[in-house]
Motif scaffolding. Structure first.
Motif, PDB file in Angstrom:
ATOM      1  N   PRO A  73       0.515   1.248 -10.545  1.00 40.46           N
ATOM      2  CA  PRO A  73      -0.782   1.451  -9.895  1.00 40.46           C
ATOM      3  C   PRO A  73      -1.720   0.268 -10.128  1.00 40.46           C
ATOM      4  O   PRO A  73      -1.717  -0.352 -11.191  1.00 40.46           O
ATOM      5  CB  PRO A  73      -1.318   2.715 -10.586  1.00 40.46           C
ATOM      6  N   GLU A 133       3.476   3.140  -5.504  1.00 42.73           N
ATOM      7  CA  GLU A 133       2.534   4.225  -5.767  1.00 42.73           C
ATOM      8  C   GLU A 133       2.485   5.191  -4.582  1.00 42.73           C
ATOM      9  O   GLU A 133       2.088   4.830  -3.481  1.00 42.73           O
ATOM     10  CB  GLU A 133       1.136   3.667  -6.035  1.00 42.73           C
ATOM     11  N   ARG A 149      -0.776  -1.532  -0.608  1.00 42.14           N
ATOM     12  CA  ARG A 149      -0.692  -0.382  -1.507  1.00 42.14           C
ATOM     13  C   ARG A 149      -0.162  -0.785  -2.876  1.00 42.14           C
ATOM     14  O   ARG A 149       0.499  -1.818  -3.025  1.00 42.14           O
ATOM     15  CB  ARG A 149       0.199   0.701  -0.900  1.00 42.14           C
ATOM     16  N   GLY A 150      -0.459   0.024  -3.898  1.00 35.93           N
ATOM     17  CA  GLY A 150       0.066  -0.222  -5.231  1.00 35.93           C
ATOM     18  C   GLY A 150       1.582  -0.158  -5.226  1.00 35.93           C
ATOM     19  O   GLY A 150       2.185   0.591  -4.436  1.00 35.93           O
ATOM     20  N   SER A 183      -1.142  -4.548  -6.024  1.00 35.37           N
ATOM     21  CA  SER A 183      -0.686  -4.407  -4.642  1.00 35.37           C
ATOM     22  C   SER A 183       0.720  -4.971  -4.486  1.00 35.37           C
ATOM     23  O   SER A 183       1.142  -5.884  -5.202  1.00 35.37           O
ATOM     24  CB  SER A 183      -1.638  -5.124  -3.679  1.00 35.37           C
ATOM     25  N   HIS A 206      11.766  -0.910  -0.831  1.00 33.66           N
ATOM     26  CA  HIS A 206      10.980  -1.925  -1.525  1.00 33.66           C
ATOM     27  C   HIS A 206      11.861  -2.748  -2.463  1.00 33.66           C
ATOM     28  O   HIS A 206      11.665  -3.966  -2.612  1.00 33.66           O
ATOM     29  CB  HIS A 206       9.850  -1.255  -2.309  1.00 33.66           C
ATOM     30  N   GLU A 250       6.437   3.061 -10.709  1.00 27.85           N
ATOM     31  CA  GLU A 250       5.171   2.825 -10.034  1.00 27.85           C
ATOM     32  C   GLU A 250       4.302   1.897 -10.873  1.00 27.85           C
ATOM     33  O   GLU A 250       4.294   1.978 -12.095  1.00 27.85           O
ATOM     34  CB  GLU A 250       4.433   4.150  -9.803  1.00 27.85           C
ATOM     35  N   PHE A 290       1.853  -1.052   3.961  1.00 30.71           N
ATOM     36  CA  PHE A 290       2.337  -0.879   2.599  1.00 30.71           C
ATOM     37  C   PHE A 290       2.062  -2.109   1.737  1.00 30.71           C
ATOM     38  O   PHE A 290       2.045  -2.022   0.518  1.00 30.71           O
ATOM     39  CB  PHE A 290       3.845  -0.583   2.608  1.00 30.71           C
ATOM     40  N   PHE A 296       5.012   6.319  -3.068  1.00 31.28           N
ATOM     41  CA  PHE A 296       6.134   6.073  -2.169  1.00 31.28           C
ATOM     42  C   PHE A 296       7.137   7.222  -2.289  1.00 31.28           C
ATOM     43  O   PHE A 296       7.333   7.787  -3.371  1.00 31.28           O
ATOM     44  CB  PHE A 296       6.858   4.772  -2.512  1.00 31.28           C
TER      45      PHE A 296
END
Length: 253
Positions: A98, A147, A143-144, A101, A157, A96, A140, A149
């Motif tokens: 954070p 993060e 989103r980070g 994006s 991804h 991840e 999505f 997911f």
């Protein structure tokens, strides 16, 4: 056509500041464009070490051998240089990030690999098309990275990156782990689409044959004791499914 060659590769994993352990004990493998090579083996055999050593992970040190793309040795290259040379790694456990994006991360990655920034409108259209193909909700993109997911969303991804970066060689480290049947089909379709569209060579690391029902291998290799113990056609995967890896592990002990 791209030729990806691993010659006599040996590598250590760095356990501590002054401690290391040899994991790869002499790997030889050639992957050409449009070929899919399944790498199968038991836990602890060195499959993930092979993937990380190829990608340039700092914890895995190549001590001997070569990794060549069309005759150019990438061993001394940095991670980003290897990516620009055409190597892509889909990680078994995507991390991840954070605060960054997904859309910014992907556009920055595409810019680094292609050598120039795509026009924003063009990239947005390309990104949304690729997300739609992988059944990823358009929301999505804001989103980070990874993060919050789910496991399946993280793996989609990874394949989204694959489709946008268009590598010459893709190393997919247990991309099928943690996927339900529907997600497995979507991810497999993405791998096949990238292969067909970009003439990509693929190293598919897996424990199980279920993904091989969707991503058909040209060759199957048994990985045991840090090297390729046996190679064959697709039928070898069925043999491994029924008989397991015990005889290969014992042979190298």
């Amino acid at each position: 056509m791209t030729k990806f060659e691993i010659r006599g590769l040996r590598a250590d994993v760095l356990i501590g500041e002054d401690e290391r352990q040899e994991i790869l004990t002499g790997v030889d493998l050639t992957v050409n464009s449009n070929e899919t090579h399944a790498i199968m083996g038991p836990n602890g055999s060195g499959k993930s070490t092979l993937a990380y050593a190829i990608a340039g992970h700092p914890r895995y040190e190549i001590t001997e051998g070569e990794v060549l793309i069309d005759g150019e040795n990438i061993v001394e290259m940095s991670v980003d240089e290897r990516a620009r040379a055409g190597v892509f790694l889909a990680m078994q456990y995507p991390v991840e990030v954070p605060g960054v994006s997904m859309s910014n991360f992907l556009r920055s990655s595409v810019t680094a690999v292609r050598g120039e920034a795509p026009k924003l409108r063009q990239f947005s259209k390309e990104l949304q098309g690729a997300m739609k193909n992988l059944s990823i909700d358009s929301g999505f993109a804001a989103r980070g990275v990874n993060e919050g997911f789910s496991g399946g969303e993280k793996k989609r991804h990874e394949i989204l990156q694959l489709e946008l970066l268009k590598p010459r060689i893709a190393v997919l480290d247990e991309t099928d782990s943690g996927l339900d049947v529907d997600a497995l089909k979507v991810v497999s379709e993405g791998i096949n689409r990238a292969k067909e569209t970009h003439e990509m060579g693929t190293m598919l690391i897996t424990h199980y044959t279920r993904i091989l029902n969707y991503v058909k291998p040209d060759y199957v290799h048994v990985f045991a004791n840090g090297r390729i113990a046996e190679s064959g056609g697709p039928d070898l995967a069925d043999t491994l499914e029924s008989e397991g890896y015990e005889r290969f592990v014992k042979a190298g002990a």
